[in-house]
Design an enzyme around this catalytic site. Structure first.
Site, PDB file in Angstrom:
ATOM      1  N   LYS A 124     -24.458  -9.831 -10.991  1.00 19.45           N
ATOM      2  CA  LYS A 124     -25.415  -9.683 -12.077  1.00 19.45           C
ATOM      3  C   LYS A 124     -24.735  -9.821 -13.431  1.00 19.45           C
ATOM      4  O   LYS A 124     -25.206 -10.549 -14.308  1.00 19.45           O
ATOM      5  CB  LYS A 124     -26.119  -8.328 -11.986  1.00 19.45           C
ATOM      6  CG  LYS A 124     -27.053  -8.050 -13.148  1.00 19.45           C
ATOM      7  CD  LYS A 124     -27.494  -6.603 -13.182  1.00 19.45           C
ATOM      8  CE  LYS A 124     -28.143  -6.258 -14.512  1.00 19.45           C
ATOM      9  NZ  LYS A 124     -28.448  -4.822 -14.629  1.00 19.45           N
ATOM     10  N   ASP A 142     -32.153  -7.718 -11.842  1.00 23.65           N
ATOM     11  CA  ASP A 142     -32.003  -6.264 -11.855  1.00 23.65           C
ATOM     12  C   ASP A 142     -33.236  -5.628 -11.218  1.00 23.65           C
ATOM     13  O   ASP A 142     -34.062  -6.315 -10.621  1.00 23.65           O
ATOM     14  CB  ASP A 142     -31.781  -5.759 -13.281  1.00 23.65           C
ATOM     15  CG  ASP A 142     -33.003  -5.949 -14.173  1.00 23.65           C
ATOM     16  OD1 ASP A 142     -34.005  -6.564 -13.737  1.00 23.65           O
ATOM     17  OD2 ASP A 142     -32.969  -5.482 -15.326  1.00 23.65           O
TER      18      ASP A 142
END
Length: 215
Positions: A124, A142
């Site tokens: 991420k 997310d």
């Protein structure tokens, strides 16, 4: 459960997002690629607001790997002690700073593999940096995007990797660069976890979520 939306519906959703905010921005404050890496690494299990508060003064004195190393672990820890998991994050930031100096001439690399090799930098974080700094159409999934993708039917998947692939497969190429910012912001402020603000949603008529509120 919502089904995967068709191409034309997804296109209209992102057309509306673009019309509403053509150039969405990430909410983590940074001044260069290095401070972006640090900010995103610090943001794990923390809010952007909390990270920005902690880094406001930090980045004034430590905006390069060399300055961060000079600040030292104790100095860094003092700045970020209000952030969750601050002790481990401080160690990771010091380690990644040293690696950048030793192996990359203090320059943040532009490849996912190189970024993910840095302590405290996962997929991420790497995707955020590649998107925001290097302008690559990467998708930093997310909890907001995971919820939004499945709730609306835009990008369905059981985990972040599956949703990331669904975004790449189903969202038209012209929207890929800003896609994750639009989805994060929508999930954070409109398509909230406990009580989505459906009455203020610009895509409510296209969304397949069955438990809409205030509509």
């Amino acid at each position: 459960m919502p089904q995967q939306l068709d191409y034309h519906t997804i296109y209209e959703i992102f057309r509306r997002f673009r019309e509403h905010e053509a150039e969405p921005k990430g909410e983590l404050d940074h001044v260069n690629a290095y401070t972006l890496v640090v900010a995103v690494a610090l943001s794990a299990q923390a809010t952007d607001v909390g990270v920005n508060k902690a880094t406001k003064e930090l980045f004034k004195i430590a905006d390069t790997p060399e300055k961060m190393i000079a600040l030292g672990l104790d100095g860094l820890t003092e700045h970020i002690k209000t952030i969750g998991l601050f002790r481990q994050k401080a160690k990771n930031v010091m380690k990644l700073s040293q690696i950048l100096v030793d192996d990359y001439q203090s320059i943040v690399p532009s490849s996912r593999a190189a970024l993910e090799s840095l302590p405290g930098v996962g997929r991420k974080t790497a995707n955020v940096v590649l998107n925001m700094w290097f302008h690559q159409p990467t998708q930093a999934v997310d909890t907001h995007i995971l919820r939004f993708g499945n709730r609306t039917g835009v990008a369905k998947g059981k985990d972040v990797v599956a949703v990331e692939r669904a975004i790449e497969d189903h969202i038209p190429a012209e929207f890929q660069h800003h896609a994750h910012h639009w989805m994060i912001l929508h999930g954070r402020y409109t398509c909230k976890a406990r009580k989505p603000v459906c009455a203020n949603c610009i895509i409510e008529d296209l969304c397949q979520y069955e438990e809409k509120t205030n509509v």
